[in-house]
Design a protein around this motif. Structure first.
Motif, PDB file in Angstrom:
ATOM      1  N   THR A 193       0.842  -1.201   0.000  1.00  0.00           N
ATOM      2  CA  THR A 193       0.000   0.000   0.000  1.00  0.00           C
ATOM      3  C   THR A 193       0.880   1.256   0.000  1.00  0.00           C
ATOM      4  O   THR A 193       0.417   2.346  -0.279  1.00  0.00           O
ATOM      5  CB  THR A 193      -0.935   0.032   1.243  1.00  0.00           C
ATOM      6  OG1 THR A 193      -1.668   1.252   1.226  1.00  0.00           O
ATOM      7  CG2 THR A 193      -0.160  -0.033   2.556  1.00  0.00           C
ATOM      8  N   LEU A 194       2.166   1.079   0.331  1.00  0.00           N
ATOM      9  CA  LEU A 194       3.114   2.194   0.297  1.00  0.00           C
ATOM     10  C   LEU A 194       4.145   1.947  -0.801  1.00  0.00           C
ATOM     11  O   LEU A 194       4.553   0.796  -1.006  1.00  0.00           O
ATOM     12  CB  LEU A 194       3.876   2.306   1.624  1.00  0.00           C
ATOM     13  CG  LEU A 194       3.106   2.691   2.886  1.00  0.00           C
ATOM     14  CD1 LEU A 194       4.084   2.776   4.062  1.00  0.00           C
ATOM     15  CD2 LEU A 194       2.374   4.017   2.717  1.00  0.00           C
ATOM     16  N   GLY A 195       4.563   3.014  -1.465  1.00  0.00           N
ATOM     17  CA  GLY A 195       5.780   2.932  -2.251  1.00  0.00           C
ATOM     18  C   GLY A 195       5.640   2.711  -3.739  1.00  0.00           C
ATOM     19  O   GLY A 195       4.556   2.806  -4.317  1.00  0.00           O
ATOM     20  N   PHE A 196       6.754   2.339  -4.311  1.00  0.00           N
ATOM     21  CA  PHE A 196       6.989   2.468  -5.745  1.00  0.00           C
ATOM     22  C   PHE A 196       7.793   1.278  -6.229  1.00  0.00           C
ATOM     23  O   PHE A 196       8.563   0.685  -5.481  1.00  0.00           O
ATOM     24  CB  PHE A 196       7.803   3.758  -5.917  1.00  0.00           C
ATOM     25  CG  PHE A 196       8.313   4.033  -7.282  1.00  0.00           C
ATOM     26  CD1 PHE A 196       7.544   4.735  -8.203  1.00  0.00           C
ATOM     27  CD2 PHE A 196       9.596   3.614  -7.658  1.00  0.00           C
ATOM     28  CE1 PHE A 196       8.031   5.013  -9.466  1.00  0.00           C
ATOM     29  CE2 PHE A 196      10.088   3.890  -8.919  1.00  0.00           C
ATOM     30  CZ  PHE A 196       9.303   4.590  -9.824  1.00  0.00           C
ATOM     31  N   SER A 197       7.592   0.935  -7.510  1.00  0.00           N
ATOM     32  CA  SER A 197       8.447  -0.095  -8.116  1.00  0.00           C
ATOM     33  C   SER A 197       9.061   0.405  -9.416  1.00  0.00           C
ATOM     34  O   SER A 197       8.409   1.109 -10.189  1.00  0.00           O
ATOM     35  CB  SER A 197       7.631  -1.344  -8.426  1.00  0.00           C
ATOM     36  OG  SER A 197       8.417  -2.225  -9.199  1.00  0.00           O
ATOM     37  N   HIS A 198      10.285   0.005  -9.654  1.00  0.00           N
ATOM     38  CA  HIS A 198      10.920   0.293 -10.943  1.00  0.00           C
ATOM     39  C   HIS A 198      10.347  -0.646 -12.005  1.00  0.00           C
ATOM     40  O   HIS A 198       9.903  -1.762 -11.692  1.00  0.00           O
ATOM     41  CB  HIS A 198      12.436   0.095 -10.829  1.00  0.00           C
ATOM     42  CG  HIS A 198      13.072   1.058  -9.878  1.00  0.00           C
ATOM     43  ND1 HIS A 198      13.172   0.794  -8.527  1.00  0.00           N
ATOM     44  CD2 HIS A 198      13.589   2.284 -10.082  1.00  0.00           C
ATOM     45  CE1 HIS A 198      13.742   1.833  -7.935  1.00  0.00           C
ATOM     46  NE2 HIS A 198      13.999   2.751  -8.855  1.00  0.00           N
ATOM     47  N   CYS A 199      10.398  -0.189 -13.264  1.00  0.00           N
ATOM     48  CA  CYS A 199       9.833  -0.972 -14.375  1.00  0.00           C
ATOM     49  C   CYS A 199      10.401  -2.385 -14.412  1.00  0.00           C
ATOM     50  O   CYS A 199       9.689  -3.349 -14.720  1.00  0.00           O
ATOM     51  CB  CYS A 199      10.127  -0.280 -15.699  1.00  0.00           C
ATOM     52  SG  CYS A 199       9.305   1.317 -15.865  1.00  0.00           S
ATOM     53  N   SER A 200      11.691  -2.523 -14.093  1.00  0.00           N
ATOM     54  CA  SER A 200      12.343  -3.830 -14.229  1.00  0.00           C
ATOM     55  C   SER A 200      11.646  -4.930 -13.425  1.00  0.00           C
ATOM     56  O   SER A 200      11.732  -6.100 -13.776  1.00  0.00           O
ATOM     57  CB  SER A 200      13.810  -3.729 -13.797  1.00  0.00           C
ATOM     58  OG  SER A 200      13.865  -3.197 -12.490  1.00  0.00           O
ATOM     59  N   SER A 201      10.916  -4.551 -12.370  1.00  0.00           N
ATOM     60  CA  SER A 201      10.291  -5.567 -11.512  1.00  0.00           C
ATOM     61  C   SER A 201       8.974  -6.098 -12.073  1.00  0.00           C
ATOM     62  O   SER A 201       8.441  -7.081 -11.565  1.00  0.00           O
ATOM     63  CB  SER A 201      10.036  -5.003 -10.114  1.00  0.00           C
ATOM     64  OG  SER A 201      11.222  -4.550  -9.533  1.00  0.00           O
TER      65      SER A 201
END
Ligand code: HEM
Length: 322
Positions: A193-201
């Motif tokens: 519910t918090l945060g961000f992911s880079h495209c690579s994931s």
């Protein structure tokens, strides 16, 4: 071998007793009450200040806690720096995107002034993780304390962290190895519910997904288009990516609502809806935020109870053993 006598048996009994008591030492709600009463306040103020300065800090610290506890228990092994002869956990592939270690360093520096050699780095991460959840609108709980810092940290251990490509069976297995249940898995995944992911994931889900499907069929079609725009091919922006739910700085149950709409960012997230063992928990949490908060508190306490080695120490500098 010398025969057993009163003279040589006492050291052996003493060793056995101390080993036993260390390995069985329970965490305690009042561990620092006498020896460093102000320690939670020092940590909370440091984390709050850092989070105001950089809104990415809460998500990073919550993830740091999870990654620390999953490898060798909650023993701050994730904080150790690599050396000439050892590549540390921090430099293992899944941890390269874990940041904001400086916040723990700042809290530790203040604690070393206030109560030298007393508060473990592992306890600082545990308190900080609780604080970032609470300050983002989530539940507050009393953290049990008394963890020791481990002396071992290996990048190779990070292959034991669950991957975003895992299916439900793999996720269940990974959590079960740490004594965590299917409910704990669905509950703790709510950390997204918090945060961000880079495209690579997650970008493997967006193009040439399989011989049958160009994109992951469990994904909402508009969501796919949105993510393709954010993660174009070729992509020259290494910082590009996607927030993990639509209210990524607020700790709420929106993550589960997004899963039900086919908008989970990772296969591992979305798979929780596609399996009978996990789906009912997702539905219950999407409906009832209070229930999610209650379960999250219980599962974070369990996660925080994962114990490291029995011969830990209180590190003076969280980045290296004493
Ligand atoms: C169930 C298995 C899990 C998998 C496969 C997984 C995987 C991932 C991945 C791949 C990322 C994005 C990394 C990046 O590209 O920057 C991520 C981010 C994150 N994870 Fe997980 N995770 C899992 C469970 C958890 C748990 C249990 C928590 C906490 C309770 C958690 C908290 C977070 C947070 C807060 C972020 C955002 C970090 C940031 O914004 O910097 N994750 N996770």
């Amino acid at each position: 071998m010398a025969p057993l006598s009163a003279e040589n048996i006492f050291p052996i009994i003493f060793l056995l007793l101390t080993t036993f008591s260390v390995s069985k030492a329970e965490l305690h709600a009042h561990y620092y009450d006498q020896i460093c009463p102000q320690f939670e306040k020092i940590i909370s103020e440091t984390v709050l200040k850092a989070s105001k300065h950089d809104p990415k800090v809460p998500a990073r610290i919550l993830r740091m806690f999870f990654h620390d506890c999953f490898i060798r228990g909650c023993d701050a092994s994730i904080l150790m720096d690599s050396t000439a002869i050892n590549q540390a956990e921090k430099d293992g592939p899944p941890n390269i995107s874990v940041r904001s270690f400086y916040v723990i360093d700042e809290a530790k520096a203040k604690l070393e002034l206030a109560c030298p050699r007393t508060v473990s780095c592992a306890d600082i991460i545990s308190i900080s993780a609780r604080d970032v959840v609470a300050m983002s609108g989530g539940p507050y709980w009393n953290v049990l304390k008394g963890r020791k810092d481990g002396r071992v940290s290996k990048a190779s251990d990070t292959t034991n962290l669950p991957a975003p490509t895992f299916n439900v069976s793999q996720l269940i297995q990974s959590f079960a190895k740490r004594g965590l249940t299917v409910k704990d898995l669905v509950t703790l995944s709510g950390g997204h519910t918090l945060g961000f992911s880079h495209c690579s994931s997650f970008e493997a889900r967006l193009r040439n997904f399989s011989s049958l499907h160009d994109t992951d069929p469990s994904m909402n079609a508009e969501f796919v288009l949105d993510l393709r725009k954010k993660c174009p091919k070729p992509n020259h922006n290494h910082n590009a990516g996607q927030f993990l739910d639509s209210t990524a700085s607020v700790f709420d149950n929106d993550y589960y609502k997004q899963l039900l709409a086919g908008k989970g960012v990772f296969s591992s997230d979305q798979s929780l809806v596609g399996d009978h063992r996990t789906k009912s928990f997702v539905e219950a949490f999407a409906k009832d935020q209070g229930l999610f908060f209650k379960e999250f508190t219980a599962s974070m306490l369990k996660l925080g109870n994962l114990r490291g080695s029995t011969n830990g120490e209180v590190r003076l500098n969280c980045r290296m053993t004493n």
